[in-house]
Design a protein around this motif. Structure first.
Motif, PDB file in Angstrom:
ATOM      1  N   ARG A 115     -13.401 -54.426 -39.685  1.00  0.00           N
ATOM      2  CA  ARG A 115     -11.877 -55.209 -40.663  1.00  0.00           C
ATOM      3  C   ARG A 115     -10.777 -54.545 -39.797  1.00  0.00           C
ATOM      4  O   ARG A 115      -9.745 -55.003 -39.837  1.00  0.00           O
ATOM      5  CB  ARG A 115     -11.966 -54.688 -42.145  1.00  0.00           C
ATOM      6  N   GLY A 116     -10.612 -53.594 -38.445  1.00  0.00           N
ATOM      7  CA  GLY A 116      -9.659 -53.336 -37.570  1.00  0.00           C
ATOM      8  C   GLY A 116      -9.021 -52.176 -38.798  1.00  0.00           C
ATOM      9  O   GLY A 116      -7.404 -52.680 -38.171  1.00  0.00           O
ATOM     10  N   ASP A 117      -9.144 -51.804 -39.853  1.00  0.00           N
ATOM     11  CA  ASP A 117      -8.344 -50.896 -40.719  1.00  0.00           C
ATOM     12  C   ASP A 117      -8.439 -49.352 -40.037  1.00  0.00           C
ATOM     13  O   ASP A 117      -8.799 -48.216 -40.266  1.00  0.00           O
ATOM     14  CB  ASP A 117      -9.203 -51.573 -42.150  1.00  0.00           C
ATOM     15  N   THR A 118      -7.135 -49.331 -38.920  1.00  0.00           N
ATOM     16  CA  THR A 118      -7.065 -48.095 -38.562  1.00  0.00           C
ATOM     17  C   THR A 118      -6.809 -47.190 -39.397  1.00  0.00           C
ATOM     18  O   THR A 118      -6.553 -46.056 -39.279  1.00  0.00           O
ATOM     19  CB  THR A 118      -6.171 -48.094 -37.046  1.00  0.00           C
ATOM     20  N   SER A 119      -6.093 -47.923 -40.764  1.00  0.00           N
ATOM     21  CA  SER A 119      -5.182 -46.215 -41.781  1.00  0.00           C
ATOM     22  C   SER A 119      -6.436 -45.616 -42.018  1.00  0.00           C
ATOM     23  O   SER A 119      -6.300 -44.753 -42.372  1.00  0.00           O
ATOM     24  CB  SER A 119      -4.490 -47.278 -42.486  1.00  0.00           C
ATOM     25  N   TYR A 120      -7.590 -46.277 -42.312  1.00  0.00           N
ATOM     26  CA  TYR A 120      -8.424 -46.297 -42.945  1.00  0.00           C
ATOM     27  C   TYR A 120      -8.988 -44.828 -42.557  1.00  0.00           C
ATOM     28  O   TYR A 120      -9.332 -43.943 -43.031  1.00  0.00           O
ATOM     29  CB  TYR A 120      -8.998 -46.855 -43.829  1.00  0.00           C
ATOM     30  N   LEU A 121      -9.324 -45.081 -41.651  1.00  0.00           N
ATOM     31  CA  LEU A 121     -10.177 -44.365 -40.081  1.00  0.00           C
ATOM     32  C   LEU A 121      -9.300 -43.172 -39.818  1.00  0.00           C
ATOM     33  O   LEU A 121      -9.930 -42.367 -40.238  1.00  0.00           O
ATOM     34  CB  LEU A 121     -10.590 -45.464 -38.575  1.00  0.00           C
TER      35      LEU A 121
END
Length: 131
Positions: A46-52
């Motif tokens: 999903r391209g969720d860099t914040s969560y990563l």
């Protein structure tokens, strides 16, 4: 018209909203290293860099993370090769993540290490495995 439930990218037989969605949203914590690994894979799809970044252990977390690969990666599936029981506050997960980029298929094989701190699991680091 009712919206069709979206399957979770992590490979479990559940919808995104019932599986990794609440973990990514922060409304449910990952209770095992495997659950955290699956949620991190889903975040990549999903391209969720914040969560990563938030799920990365503070001792090893990079300052920033870019998922702007060129050509872009399309994640195709996750296979958990092993997820042994945790040893107190430490755990490992070996996985295979399949992708397509620039018309070519590929895979990442990694043995990831996780640590629980203040009751919460974090990704520490990983070691790539040979094919």
């Amino acid at each position: 018209m009712k919206k069709k439930p979206t399957p979770c990218p992590c490979g479990r037989p559940a919808t995104f909203d019932a599986c990794c969605g609440p973990v990514l949203a922060g409304t449910r914590a990952a209770d095992t290293p495997e659950t955290l690994m699956r949620s991190r894979y889903t975040a990549f799809t999903r391209g969720d860099t914040s969560y990563l970044l938030a799920s990365w252990h503070p001792d090893t977390r990079p300052d920033s993370l870019s998922l702007d690969d060129e050509p872009p990666m399309r994640w195709l599936g996750l296979t958990i090769a092993s997820a042994p029981p945790t040893d107190g506050d430490a755990g490992t997960v070996s996985f295979i993540a399949r992708y397509r980029s620039g018309g070519r298929a590929g895979q990442i094989r990694e043995r990831s290490r996780f640590r629980r701190q203040n009751g919460r699991w974090f990704y520490v680091d990983g070691e790539f495995q040979d094919d």
